[in-house]
Design an enzyme around this catalytic site. Structure first.
Site, short mmCIF file in Angstrom:
data_model
loop_
_atom_site.label_atom_id
_atom_site.label_comp_id
_atom_site.label_asym_id
_atom_site.label_seq_id
_atom_site.Cartn_x
_atom_site.Cartn_y
_atom_site.Cartn_z
N SER A 141 9.05 23.99 -14.14
CA SER A 141 8.50 22.87 -14.93
C SER A 141 10.12 22.44 -15.62
O SER A 141 10.42 23.79 -16.81
CB SER A 141 7.37 22.13 -15.14
OG SER A 141 7.20 21.38 -15.66
N TYR A 154 -0.31 25.19 -18.73
CA TYR A 154 0.68 24.21 -17.39
C TYR A 154 1.69 25.30 -17.76
O TYR A 154 2.66 26.12 -16.84
CB TYR A 154 0.95 22.65 -17.24
CG TYR A 154 2.17 22.20 -16.25
CD1 TYR A 154 1.28 22.55 -14.68
CD2 TYR A 154 2.82 22.17 -16.22
CE1 TYR A 154 2.44 21.62 -14.08
CE2 TYR A 154 4.09 21.41 -16.22
CZ TYR A 154 3.50 21.44 -14.34
OH TYR A 154 3.89 20.76 -13.79
#
Length: 253
Positions: A141, A154
């Site tokens: 990401s 995350y």
């Protein structure tokens, strides 16, 4: 037909980026093994791949567990005889700061993304090493590079994937295996809607914030699938250890 004759194994392949990539791979000539926890969605994705004329199977699997990962690799090899592409796409998202995040949420996030990629790679690599070729792609990401607010677990998982890909590229490049990451920004997937809900935001307010980037919009799963296809194909034959950011310029800004 950029993947003609190749076999791809995709985790988290029953929705969002995973399903879009699986279908795109089928259109490009690959046989595809799709894993996930939802058999109904898995059957739907396989049917969509079959409509492209490609062969496909669904393997019910939870990447947090070694036995499931071993089974996914074994069943793919039994059906198709090899694995040319491994796309480690499975993951979950809990929008929490460190004090807010429970131990269970932390473990689920790390295990689904980082540990899952480790386990799938561990079991897929021997066959790739034996054949002297392969492409492994992790879904990281933009937040795996820069970090982001309210998503500590995350960011930790996705940042770990970026560095793990570099280490794997060094270890396995001499064996003909390339390892890279794709790093999406905000992409229109069920996870994005879930994030808005968990943060207590209306979709309109959430989307208004998400488009604050140079290209001024949210990305599509098809755009991420295009990037994964590039990393999977021979067009990226001299690319390894890299993190391809596909986020409309969010990281650049």
């Amino acid at each position: 037909m950029r993947l003609k004759g190749k076999v791809a194994l995709i985790t988290g392949g029953t929705s969002g980026i995973g399903s879009a990539t699986a279908i795109r791979f089928g259109k490009e000539g690959a046989a595809v093994a799709v894993t996930g926890r939802n058999p109904e969605r898995g059957k739907e994705v396989v049917a969509a791949i079959n409509e492209t004329g490609a062969d496909a199977i669904f393997i019910q699997s939870d990447v947090r567990f070694a036995k499931d990962c071993q089974q996914a690799v074994d069943q793919t090899l039994e059906r198709f005889g090899k694995i040319d592409v491994l796309f480690n796409n499975a993951g979950v998202f809990h929008p929490k700061t460190i004090p807010e995040c429970t131990e269970e949420e932390w473990d689920e996030t790390i295990d689904s993304s980082l540990k899952g990629a480790f386990l799938m790679s561990k079991y897929a690599l021997p066959s790739m090493i034996e054949q002297g070729s392969g492409s492994i792609i992790h879904t990281s990401s933009g937040w795996g590079i820069l970090g982001g607010a309210g998503a500590a677990s995350y960011c930790a998982a996705k940042g770990g994937l970026v560095i793990m890909a570099k280490a794997m590229a060094i270890d396995h490049g001499p064996q003909g295996i390339r390892v890279n990451c794709v790093c999406p920004g905000d992409v229109l997937t069920p996870m994005l809607y879930d994030d808005a809900e968990k943060r207590g935001m209306t979709w309109d307010d959430y989307a208004a914030g998400a488009v604050q980037r140079p290209l001024g919009r949210i990305g599509t799963v098809e755009e991420i699938a295009d990037a994964v296809l590039f990393l999977a194909s021979d067009e990226s034959s001299f690319v390894t250890g890299e993190s391809l950011v596909v986020d409309g310029g969010g990281v650049a800004g």
